[in-house]
Design an enzyme around this catalytic site. Sequence first.
Site, mmCIF file in Angstrom:
data_model
loop_
_atom_site.group_PDB
_atom_site.id
_atom_site.type_symbol
_atom_site.label_atom_id
_atom_site.label_comp_id
_atom_site.label_asym_id
_atom_site.label_seq_id
_atom_site.Cartn_x
_atom_site.Cartn_y
_atom_site.Cartn_z
ATOM 1 C CG HIS A 1 40.835 12.435 -28.015
ATOM 2 N ND1 HIS A 1 42.003 12.644 -28.709
ATOM 3 C CD2 HIS A 1 40.251 11.346 -28.581
ATOM 4 C CE1 HIS A 1 42.115 11.762 -29.677
ATOM 5 N NE2 HIS A 1 41.093 10.946 -29.631
ATOM 6 C CG HIS B 1 38.675 12.036 -33.607
ATOM 7 N ND1 HIS B 1 38.030 10.880 -33.953
ATOM 8 C CD2 HIS B 1 39.705 11.669 -32.824
ATOM 9 C CE1 HIS B 1 38.649 9.868 -33.377
ATOM 10 N NE2 HIS B 1 39.670 10.306 -32.692
ATOM 11 C CD GLU C 1 42.675 10.799 -34.693
ATOM 12 O OE1 GLU C 1 42.338 9.591 -34.783
ATOM 13 O OE2 GLU C 1 43.135 11.300 -33.624
HETATM 14 C C1 GLA Z 1 41.986 8.288 -31.426
HETATM 15 C C2 GLA Z 1 42.807 7.361 -30.637
HETATM 16 C C3 GLA Z 1 42.154 6.027 -30.583
HETATM 17 C C4 GLA Z 1 40.781 6.173 -30.056
HETATM 18 C C5 GLA Z 1 40.037 7.167 -30.878
HETATM 19 C C6 GLA Z 1 38.701 7.485 -30.319
HETATM 20 O O1 GLA Z 1 41.955 7.969 -32.728
HETATM 21 O O2 GLA Z 1 44.068 7.240 -31.184
HETATM 22 O O3 GLA Z 1 42.894 5.220 -29.737
HETATM 23 O O4 GLA Z 1 40.842 6.586 -28.771
HETATM 24 O O5 GLA Z 1 40.713 8.345 -30.888
HETATM 25 O O6 GLA Z 1 37.981 6.456 -29.985
#
Ligand code: GLA
Length: 476
Positions: A229, A303, A440
């Site tokens: 991220h 997100h 997402e």
């Molecule tokens: C995304 C990732 C998850 C987790 C979330 C945040 O969805 O795929 O593994 O890291 O972000 O916590």
Amino acid sequence: MKNEVPASCGDGRVTRKENSAGEGTEASAESCWKTAELPPALSAVGHLPLKLRHQILWVILIDKVASIVAYSRFENAEQFRVDGLCFLNSIIRRITTMRMLAQHTMIYLGLAVLPFLAGCTSSGPVVKRSYGTMPDGRIAKLYTLTNAHGLKATLTNYGAILVSLEVPDRAGKLADVTLGYDSLEGWLSSTSYFGATVGRYGNRIAKGKFVLDGKTFTLATNDGENHLHGGVKGFDKVFWDAKLVKRGGAAGVRFTRTSPDGEEGYPGKLKAAVTYLLTDNDELRVEFKATTDKPTIVNLVHHSYWNLTGDPNNTILDHELMLAADHLLPVDEGLIPTGELRPVKGTPFDFTQPAKIGARINAEDEQLKRGNGYDHCWVLRNQTGKVALAATLYDPSSGRAMDLLTDQPGIQFYSGNFLDGTVKAKGGVKYQFRTGLCLETQHYPDSPNKPDFPSVVLRPGEIYRHTMILRFSVKK
Ligand code: GLA
């Protein structure tokens, strides 16, 4: 008396005058002009509508000019006068038509523009207020959008985050269907990315490394040995500029920022924007855009965590999910795709038809074990780059339904497996295991290291675009 010209005519103001009976009469600009100049023959004209009288005046005036010109230049002045008059008449007719045309256009334009000028689109005005003070003293703002049906989206320029989204249930009762915090402080230390704009590259990049045009770039490894991220201080942890926008009756906010060359290890100065619009079709539109001055990689992601029951004490396991995807990207232990595109048919990952999330989540399945539930990227059937339906989500208990449309090739479905009751959040609730889910829309994880995956490289002169539409409704 009658023909006498009242003193104050010239400046168009109205004066009071006595008539022969001594009664006061309103002396309008109109009457003074009439008595002073026109020969008796024309006084009858006085009864004609003002406009017509103006036109006649024009004709006469030009006629005068014409005859003067004619006399001084032409043998047959009379013929010239008649021709001149006809010509002038046609001009006046054209002018009149054009004026009417202009008037009508103005009226229609007025009707179309008025609502906007009035600033009141069918969705309410955007309410802006302070949200909290950053450690460096800057004030974060909160923007509230409300649409014609009362849906309410609240956003902050810190992390370009969707703070809350209130949506009615089948009884019309509004509730916040997102997870998050009551105050800015919560988001400053968050590691869950609630409602965040994630970037420069959302999801994982193996070992925090990728090669672009023969050059290796090293990123933070903030998720075990991998990059997640956008790194330690991603786009969710910075300040964005904000501008109110309106489009076709919808009110919104556009957040923009410039990510400098080298930020978190990424090449190129990236100008990024995310626009949130709340429409009267009960849609929240999230539109990303970015440009760069050097070759780079981009994968901006929204997100939010959804719980359509509106009560985060409930799990999302009874929600019914449909994913318009026949293939999944299986992952290794670090949740990095192996590169394979695996058919979902006959597996717990088959959501081609709406299915309860909890029905197969604990099945004996290697991929479910690796994700500790669902935490995978599905390959959407729609690879056209055009916006199309990607997923539907429905909560039978409240009747709330959400359709998700996008132009992206993939969707990460994460069933909230890292929520462990330690995050104290909105209303003091401690979010338990699987009390929120994320959908997402994105390009695939680790694409910079997977040449077979759709490219995430952005070059100078190109524009990165990503649209995500969340359309809400209720089922009775
Ligand atoms: C995304 C990732 C998850 C987790 C979330 C945040 O969805 O795929 O593994 O890291 O972000 O916590």
